[in-house]
Design a protein around this motif. Sequence first.
Motif, PDB file in Angstrom:
ATOM      1  N   UNK A 257      71.389  -9.407  19.214  1.00  0.00           N
ATOM      2  CA  UNK A 257      69.998  -9.569  18.775  1.00  0.00           C
ATOM      3  C   UNK A 257      69.873  -9.336  17.278  1.00  0.00           C
ATOM      4  N   UNK A 258      70.619  -8.366  16.763  1.00  0.00           N
ATOM      5  CA  UNK A 258      70.574  -8.073  15.329  1.00  0.00           C
ATOM      6  C   UNK A 258      71.147  -9.233  14.519  1.00  0.00           C
ATOM      7  N   UNK A 259      72.208  -9.860  15.031  1.00  0.00           N
ATOM      8  CA  UNK A 259      72.801 -11.020  14.352  1.00  0.00           C
ATOM      9  C   UNK A 259      71.793 -12.169  14.291  1.00  0.00           C
ATOM     10  N   UNK A 260      71.107 -12.418  15.407  1.00  0.00           N
ATOM     11  CA  UNK A 260      70.078 -13.466  15.431  1.00  0.00           C
ATOM     12  C   UNK A 260      68.969 -13.130  14.442  1.00  0.00           C
ATOM     13  N   UNK A 261      68.569 -11.859  14.408  1.00  0.00           N
ATOM     14  CA  UNK A 261      67.513 -11.432  13.491  1.00  0.00           C
ATOM     15  C   UNK A 261      67.913 -11.660  12.034  1.00  0.00           C
ATOM     16  N   UNK A 262      69.139 -11.305  11.679  1.00  0.00           N
ATOM     17  CA  UNK A 262      69.595 -11.474  10.295  1.00  0.00           C
ATOM     18  C   UNK A 262      69.592 -12.945   9.907  1.00  0.00           C
ATOM     19  N   UNK A 263      70.078 -13.815  10.810  1.00  0.00           N
ATOM     20  CA  UNK A 263      70.099 -15.249  10.522  1.00  0.00           C
ATOM     21  C   UNK A 263      68.687 -15.786  10.318  1.00  0.00           C
ATOM     22  N   UNK A 264      67.772 -15.426  11.213  1.00  0.00           N
ATOM     23  CA  UNK A 264      66.388 -15.905  11.115  1.00  0.00           C
ATOM     24  C   UNK A 264      65.676 -15.302   9.901  1.00  0.00           C
ATOM     25  N   UNK A 265      66.017 -14.066   9.567  1.00  0.00           N
ATOM     26  CA  UNK A 265      65.415 -13.421   8.398  1.00  0.00           C
ATOM     27  C   UNK A 265      65.822 -14.144   7.120  1.00  0.00           C
ATOM     28  N   UNK A 266      67.100 -14.500   7.023  1.00  0.00           N
ATOM     29  CA  UNK A 266      67.577 -15.225   5.847  1.00  0.00           C
ATOM     30  C   UNK A 266      66.932 -16.611   5.751  1.00  0.00           C
ATOM     31  N   UNK A 267      66.797 -17.284   6.891  1.00  0.00           N
ATOM     32  CA  UNK A 267      66.147 -18.592   6.896  1.00  0.00           C
ATOM     33  C   UNK A 267      64.676 -18.472   6.494  1.00  0.00           C
ATOM     34  N   UNK A 268      64.024 -17.408   6.933  1.00  0.00           N
ATOM     35  CA  UNK A 268      62.619 -17.201   6.575  1.00  0.00           C
ATOM     36  C   UNK A 268      62.461 -16.950   5.079  1.00  0.00           C
ATOM     37  N   UNK A 269      63.417 -16.216   4.493  1.00  0.00           N
ATOM     38  CA  UNK A 269      63.369 -15.973   3.055  1.00  0.00           C
ATOM     39  C   UNK A 269      63.513 -17.282   2.282  1.00  0.00           C
ATOM     40  N   UNK A 270      64.424 -18.137   2.759  1.00  0.00           N
ATOM     41  CA  UNK A 270      64.602 -19.445   2.118  1.00  0.00           C
ATOM     42  C   UNK A 270      63.314 -20.244   2.192  1.00  0.00           C
ATOM     43  N   UNK A 271      62.687 -20.252   3.382  1.00  0.00           N
ATOM     44  CA  UNK A 271      61.430 -20.988   3.542  1.00  0.00           C
ATOM     45  C   UNK A 271      60.346 -20.412   2.631  1.00  0.00           C
ATOM     46  N   UNK A 272      60.253 -19.096   2.570  1.00  0.00           N
ATOM     47  CA  UNK A 272      59.231 -18.447   1.745  1.00  0.00           C
ATOM     48  C   UNK A 272      59.428 -18.793   0.277  1.00  0.00           C
ATOM     49  N   UNK A 273      60.691 -18.807  -0.156  1.00  0.00           N
ATOM     50  CA  UNK A 273      60.985 -19.060  -1.570  1.00  0.00           C
ATOM     51  C   UNK A 273      60.676 -20.489  -1.963  1.00  0.00           C
ATOM     52  N   UNK A 274      61.121 -21.449  -1.139  1.00  0.00           N
ATOM     53  CA  UNK A 274      61.025 -22.852  -1.553  1.00  0.00           C
ATOM     54  C   UNK A 274      59.724 -23.521  -1.125  1.00  0.00           C
ATOM     55  N   UNK A 275      58.900 -22.820  -0.354  1.00  0.00           N
ATOM     56  CA  UNK A 275      57.586 -23.369  -0.008  1.00  0.00           C
ATOM     57  C   UNK A 275      56.474 -22.568  -0.664  1.00  0.00           C
ATOM     58  N   UNK A 276      56.825 -21.660  -1.582  1.00  0.00           N
ATOM     59  CA  UNK A 276      55.811 -20.907  -2.297  1.00  0.00           C
ATOM     60  C   UNK A 276      55.071 -19.895  -1.450  1.00  0.00           C
ATOM     61  N   UNK A 277      55.707 -19.441  -0.384  1.00  0.00           N
ATOM     62  CA  UNK A 277      55.069 -18.428   0.453  1.00  0.00           C
ATOM     63  C   UNK A 277      53.820 -18.905   1.157  1.00  0.00           C
ATOM     64  N   UNK A 278      53.716 -20.211   1.350  1.00  0.00           N
ATOM     65  CA  UNK A 278      52.544 -20.768   2.029  1.00  0.00           C
ATOM     66  C   UNK A 278      51.352 -20.992   1.119  1.00  0.00           C
ATOM     67  N   UNK A 279      51.541 -20.769  -0.179  1.00  0.00           N
ATOM     68  CA  UNK A 279      50.448 -20.966  -1.138  1.00  0.00           C
ATOM     69  C   UNK A 279      50.579 -22.333  -1.779  1.00  0.00           C
ATOM     70  N   UNK A 280      49.539 -23.099  -1.725  1.00  0.00           N
ATOM     71  CA  UNK A 280      49.540 -24.438  -2.305  1.00  0.00           C
ATOM     72  C   UNK A 280      48.827 -24.405  -3.660  1.00  0.00           C
ATOM     73  N   UNK A 281      49.546 -24.813  -4.674  1.00  0.00           N
ATOM     74  CA  UNK A 281      48.945 -24.826  -6.008  1.00  0.00           C
ATOM     75  C   UNK A 281      48.038 -26.043  -6.159  1.00  0.00           C
ATOM     76  N   UNK A 282      46.862 -25.805  -6.612  1.00  0.00           N
ATOM     77  CA  UNK A 282      45.893 -26.881  -6.818  1.00  0.00           C
ATOM     78  C   UNK A 282      45.681 -27.067  -8.294  1.00  0.00           C
ATOM     79  N   UNK A 283      45.996 -28.258  -8.789  1.00  0.00           N
ATOM     80  CA  UNK A 283      45.864 -28.542 -10.214  1.00  0.00           C
ATOM     81  C   UNK A 283      44.494 -29.153 -10.495  1.00  0.00           C
TER      82      UNK A 283
END
Length: 283
Positions: A257-283
């Motif tokens: 379970x911990x191995x699955x958690x670490x993998x999903x945690x790393x994937x979530x960090x990647x998503x958070x970083x490259x999608x701006x944490x769910x924040x959409x910039x409005x110009x």
Amino acid sequence: MLIFLLPSIIIIFVFNLFPAFYSFFLSFFDWNGFSQSKVFVGFNNYIMAFKDPELRNSIIVTLIYSLLVTFISMFIGLLVALALNKDLKGKSLFRLLYFIPVVTPSVASGITWKYLFDPYNGVINNILGFFNINGPQWLNSTSWALFSVSIVGIWKRIGFCMVIYLAALQDIPKSYLEAAEVDGANSWNAFRYIKLPLLLPSSLFLIITGFIEAFQVFDLIYTMTNGGPIGATDVLGFLLYRHAFKYFNLGYASVVALIIFVILFLLSIVQWKYTGGGVKNVE
């Protein structure tokens, strides 16, 4: 203000935080889940996991399943979204039909597809036999079992990818496409140089969420193959279930379970970083 948040905080703590920390605590013990005492074994469970060929097989199987389901469903979902983005009669009905598998319970889907894949009485092999084609053993074959389960995963996820891509396509300013048309760009060039680059954020979102979802798959495996044949579909989620509720080795199951958690945690960090944490910039 805090008193209004208290019920949610309690629920999150009881059903999310406490089980997570307790699972990490159990990973250092040998416990069957019933005995009064737990035997402290230190890092033995982690060492056993590092040497376990079953765990390595499960990681490989889960990765292959994730790649197949994520990218094939994205490709088909994009094609469907491009088709439904045009002015077609009855496109609302088609959107509904493509999205139904997304909300269909995985257990019901797995049981239904298991009968469809039956090598002797299944609908799929009967259709192939009508054309004088000998259908494979599907779920009974080590070569076809994982691919068969992946087909169901793809079928269930196409509708979700379609909705995300369709929303992204409709969000593209028409002025971009009109300017390209004035410059003489054909449909392919408009797709390649305008639509596809603007769809990259949605594609990244679908890749990350696809891997997160695929690494948690269990119900389809449980209902269709039970991890077999010979470990061909033994994903991480099913490996965890087997050690926890069949072998009653909760310490080792906690490591999985911990191995699955670490993998999903790393994937979530990647998503958070490259999608701006769910924040959409409005110009």
